[in-house]
Design an enzyme around this catalytic site. Structure first.
Site, PDB file in Angstrom:
ATOM      1  N   LYS A  48       0.849  -1.198   0.000  1.00  0.00           N
ATOM      2  CA  LYS A  48       0.000   0.000   0.000  1.00  0.00           C
ATOM      3  C   LYS A  48       0.886   1.250   0.000  1.00  0.00           C
ATOM      4  O   LYS A  48       1.440   1.633   1.019  1.00  0.00           O
ATOM      5  CB  LYS A  48      -0.930   0.000   1.202  1.00  0.00           C
ATOM      6  CG  LYS A  48      -2.057   0.982   1.066  1.00  0.00           C
ATOM      7  CD  LYS A  48      -3.240   0.517   1.883  1.00  0.00           C
ATOM      8  CE  LYS A  48      -4.437   1.369   1.633  1.00  0.00           C
ATOM      9  NZ  LYS A  48      -5.451   0.715   0.874  1.00  0.00           N
ATOM     10  N   GLU A  93      -6.795  -6.536 -10.082  1.00  0.00           N
ATOM     11  CA  GLU A  93      -7.603  -5.789  -9.127  1.00  0.00           C
ATOM     12  C   GLU A  93      -8.445  -4.754  -9.862  1.00  0.00           C
ATOM     13  O   GLU A  93      -8.147  -4.384 -10.986  1.00  0.00           O
ATOM     14  CB  GLU A  93      -6.715  -5.000  -8.157  1.00  0.00           C
ATOM     15  CG  GLU A  93      -6.091  -5.787  -7.073  1.00  0.00           C
ATOM     16  CD  GLU A  93      -5.415  -4.881  -6.048  1.00  0.00           C
ATOM     17  OE1 GLU A  93      -5.330  -5.332  -4.906  1.00  0.00           O
ATOM     18  OE2 GLU A  93      -4.979  -3.764  -6.365  1.00  0.00           O
TER      19      GLU A  93
END
Length: 180
Positions: free
Chosen positions: A26, A62
């Site tokens: 992240k 994703e």
């Protein structure tokens, strides 16, 4: 869009992450990579973009900031964590809840063809928890799922997870701790 079904377009030219990059971590840089395709998709009326792997260009990765799940019968498939996909806690929680509810969960390469043949598709993420997918468009072909809301599987998983989070049902997973 809250819990309203989202409409995704599959991006087959631009990629969110590459092997050896930071797609599985992240970082703010992960979001910059999706802005061009996401802006173009939103201008065409789509909610967001579903990215394919950059090597074979046929395996799901994703949505811009969410993990994707494909339901076929009692099997729920989601792309395996292999360095280009964020290993989110909501993703892991949904996998655990699904298994506890008797679903077979497969973390593996998932093809576009499987996506287009799915009974139901949903995304997971920190902010949305579970987001139903209303349609997917791939190379101009649109496939719709459900009747404009949660599918049976995503509704069940959303309900169980949020009830666990709120302490409304017994936590058999031992996720919660009582503080004194």
């Amino acid at each position: 869009e809250g819990i309203a079904p989202i409409n995704l377009v599959v991006e087959h030219e631009l990629h969110r992450a590459t092997p050896g990059g930071t797609g599985g971590v992240k970082t703010i840089g992960n979001y910059a990579a999706v802005l061009k395709a996401q802006s173009a998709a939103k201008a065409k009326g789509y909610s967001d973009v579903l990215y394919l792997d950059c090597v074979h260009k046929r395996y799901l990765e994703e949505v811009s900031s969410c993990n994707i799940f494909v339901v076929k019968g009692n099997v729920i498939s989601t792309p395996a964590i292999k360095g280009t996909i964020l290993p989110g806690i909501t993703r892991k929680s949904i996998i655990d809840v699904a298994q506890s509810q008797g679903f077979q969960v497969e973390e593996r390469l998932v093809t576009v063809e499987e996506l287009l043949d799915a009974d139901e598709v949903f995304c997971t993420g920190t902010a949305v928890v579970v987001s139903p997918v209303g349609s997917i468009t791939y190379l101009g072909k649109r496939v719709s799922y459900g009747e404009g809301g949660f599918g049976a599987v995503s509704q069940q998983l959303y309900s169980v997870l949020t009830q666990l989070q709120m302490g409304l049902i017994a936590d058999k997973m031992n996720w919660t701790l009582e503080l004194s």
